[in-house]
Design a protein around this motif. Structure first.
Motif, short mmCIF file in Angstrom:
data_model
loop_
_atom_site.label_atom_id
_atom_site.label_comp_id
_atom_site.label_asym_id
_atom_site.label_seq_id
_atom_site.Cartn_x
_atom_site.Cartn_y
_atom_site.Cartn_z
N GLU A 1 0.83 -1.23 0.00
CA GLU A 1 0.00 0.00 0.00
C GLU A 1 0.85 1.25 0.00
OE1 GLU A 1 -3.11 0.40 -0.44
OE2 GLU A 1 -3.72 -1.69 -0.40
N GLU A 2 1.89 1.25 0.80
CA GLU A 2 2.79 2.42 0.86
C GLU A 2 3.44 2.66 -0.49
OE1 GLU A 2 7.10 3.40 2.96
OE2 GLU A 2 5.72 2.00 3.92
N ARG A 3 3.89 1.61 -1.16
CA ARG A 3 4.56 1.76 -2.43
C ARG A 3 3.60 2.17 -3.55
NH1 ARG A 3 7.46 -2.97 -4.38
NH2 ARG A 3 8.57 -1.45 -5.67
N LEU A 4 2.38 1.64 -3.50
CA LEU A 4 1.37 2.06 -4.49
C LEU A 4 1.05 3.54 -4.34
CD1 LEU A 4 -1.12 -0.96 -4.45
CD2 LEU A 4 0.43 -0.33 -6.30
N ALA A 5 0.98 3.98 -3.10
CA ALA A 5 0.70 5.41 -2.86
C ALA A 5 1.83 6.28 -3.42
CB ALA A 5 0.52 5.67 -1.38
N GLU A 6 3.09 5.80 -3.26
CA GLU A 6 4.22 6.56 -3.80
C GLU A 6 4.18 6.63 -5.31
OE1 GLU A 6 7.59 4.48 -2.28
OE2 GLU A 6 7.39 5.28 -0.24
N LEU A 7 3.63 5.58 -5.94
CA LEU A 7 3.50 5.57 -7.40
C LEU A 7 2.28 6.34 -7.90
CD1 LEU A 7 4.37 1.82 -8.11
CD2 LEU A 7 5.79 3.80 -8.65
N GLY A 8 1.43 6.78 -6.98
CA GLY A 8 0.24 7.54 -7.36
C GLY A 8 -0.91 6.69 -7.82
N VAL A 9 -0.91 5.40 -7.45
CA VAL A 9 -2.02 4.53 -7.84
C VAL A 9 -2.69 3.94 -6.59
CG1 VAL A 9 -1.06 3.97 -10.09
CG2 VAL A 9 -0.48 2.53 -8.13
#
Length: 406
Positions: A398-406
């Motif tokens: 979830e943290e990494r998806l948020a960083e990617l903007g998705v």
């Protein structure tokens, strides 16, 4: 754990995109219908969460035909983890040699280099040289520095996995407490301009065990690998996870006292490594006039069928087998793997002689004693897998998806 059998540890709307990705990656649910059944999520919610994973480039539809849905209806398209959307850098250090590679997220080696790297030269020069190797390998594999998502490093000493720092290593002078993660990340940026990425460091035997267990024995609940090279160390994988002990010291087999007088490099007398490692065998050969200074020299002599090297390797195997009888009785592993410079027939014969003589028959009834399948690549593959499991763990997705903007 709550919910119906077969569901993820988080039920209902608590199962996030990371949980779905985990189910697909490990083959436990590879269609939308199977994901609904495993999580209890609605079709719409599964679709929304999968859409985020597709947009991130982490999932794709399989090339084959669909499979029947557990919920009925027409066959569903299969889902699979896209291991090509990024690459991992991995390295494995021995006392006098190093090996580095670029790997896909599914563990395929795309480019590889091996050469001389002497850990006694200290962490600064060694890690700087590793970064240079990585830069050359990225060019060789046709990948950009920005495609690197993490670095895994195997080292011949005990490691605090939380800090990534080596802790009082007997054969790594100058490395104790050194900031390996920071230095390697900075060095890679200096050579390639790549942004900082996570760096994971672990003991070499741990990562060899992890790579071998995941690749060849994924269903083995208790797996032990013993590496016999310049020193002796063991890696233990229980229920698919590396067992490190309280502070990273688990598996330090070479420093069990065996009643001998030989001085070990750790400063103590009578350690197993002082009498049964590749280095110990090399010293005995040198004393009798045979040119040998390291475990790798012994390996070459064994490959050539040198009779004295074979005799000493078998004797070393008996000493190690005597200690492993206790290890096997304690852990009851399904697989005991011998790896490293001495992992040939003479040493393995010696191990088996004492192991089966001293261990309880109950402990060895279902035990396989084998040699390495992956050879010198085991540490690389284990290091790469460690990075992937860290980056794509449900709690981190979830943290990494948020960083990617998705």
């Amino acid at each position: 754990m709550t919910g119906r059998p077969g569901r993820t540890g988080r039920s209902g709307n608590q199962a996030g995109a990371g949980d779905l990705l985990q189910l697909v990656r490990h083959g436990r649910a590879v269609t939308r219908g199977a994901l609904q059944q495993a999580t209890g999520l609605s079709r719409a919610t599964v679709g929304q969460r999968l859409d985020r994973l597709f947009r991130a480039g982490w999932l794709r539809e399989g090339a084959g035909g669909g499979v029947g849905s557990p919920l009925g209806g027409r066959p569903s398209a299969t889902l699979e983890f896209d291991g090509s959307h990024a690459v991992v850098l991995a390295a494995d250090l021995d006392t006098r040699h190093g090996r580095a590679a670029v790997l896909t997220l599914t563990g395929d080696i795309l480019a590889e280099h091996a050469g001389t790297l002497v850990v006694e030269d200290g962490p600064g020069p060694v890690l700087g040289e590793l970064a240079r190797w990585f830069a050359e390998l990225l060019v060789k594999s046709g990948h950009l520095p920005a495609q690197v998502c993490g670095i895994g490093l195997a080292v011949p000493g005990p490691v605090d996995s939380e800090s990534g720092r080596v802790v009082q290593p007997p054969i790594m002078p100058g490395w104790d407490g050194y900031d390996i993660r920071g230095r390697l990340s900075r060095a890679l940026t200096e050579y390639t301009g790549a942004p900082a990425v996570p760096v994971l460091v672990d003991n070499d035997a741990n990562l060899m065990a992890y790579g071998e267990q995941r690749t060849g024995y994924p269903d083995c609940p208790a797996f032990v690998l013993v590496k016999v090279s310049t020193g002796i160390g063991a890696g233990v994988v229980v229920d698919g996870s590396i067992y490190r002990g309280a502070d990273g010291g688990a598996g330090d087999l070479g420093h069990i006292r065996v009643g001998a007088d030989a001085l070990c490099r750790c400063g103590s007398h009578g350690c197993l490594a002082a009498v049964a490692s590749g280095g110990a065998v090399a010293r005995r050969l040198a004393a009798s006039g045979v040119p040998a200074t390291s475990g790798s020299d012994v390996r070459e002599l064994l490959a050539d069928g040198h009779p004295e090297a074979a005799s000493l390797a078998r004797e070393a195997g008996r000493r190690v087998g005597d200690v492993l009888a206790t290890v096997v009785t304690l852990l009851n592993p399904g697989v005991l793997m011998i790896a490293g410079d001495l992992a040939g027939t003479p040493f393995l014969t010696g191990v088996r002689e004492l192991l089966y003589q001293r261990a309880l028959p109950r402990s060895t009834a279902h035990l396989e004693v084998v040699t390495s399948r992956l050879g010198e690549r085991a540490g690389l593959i284990g290091a790469g897998a460690l990075v992937v499991e860290y980056l794509y763990a449900p709690e981190r997705v979830e943290e990494r998806l948020a960083e990617l903007g998705v």
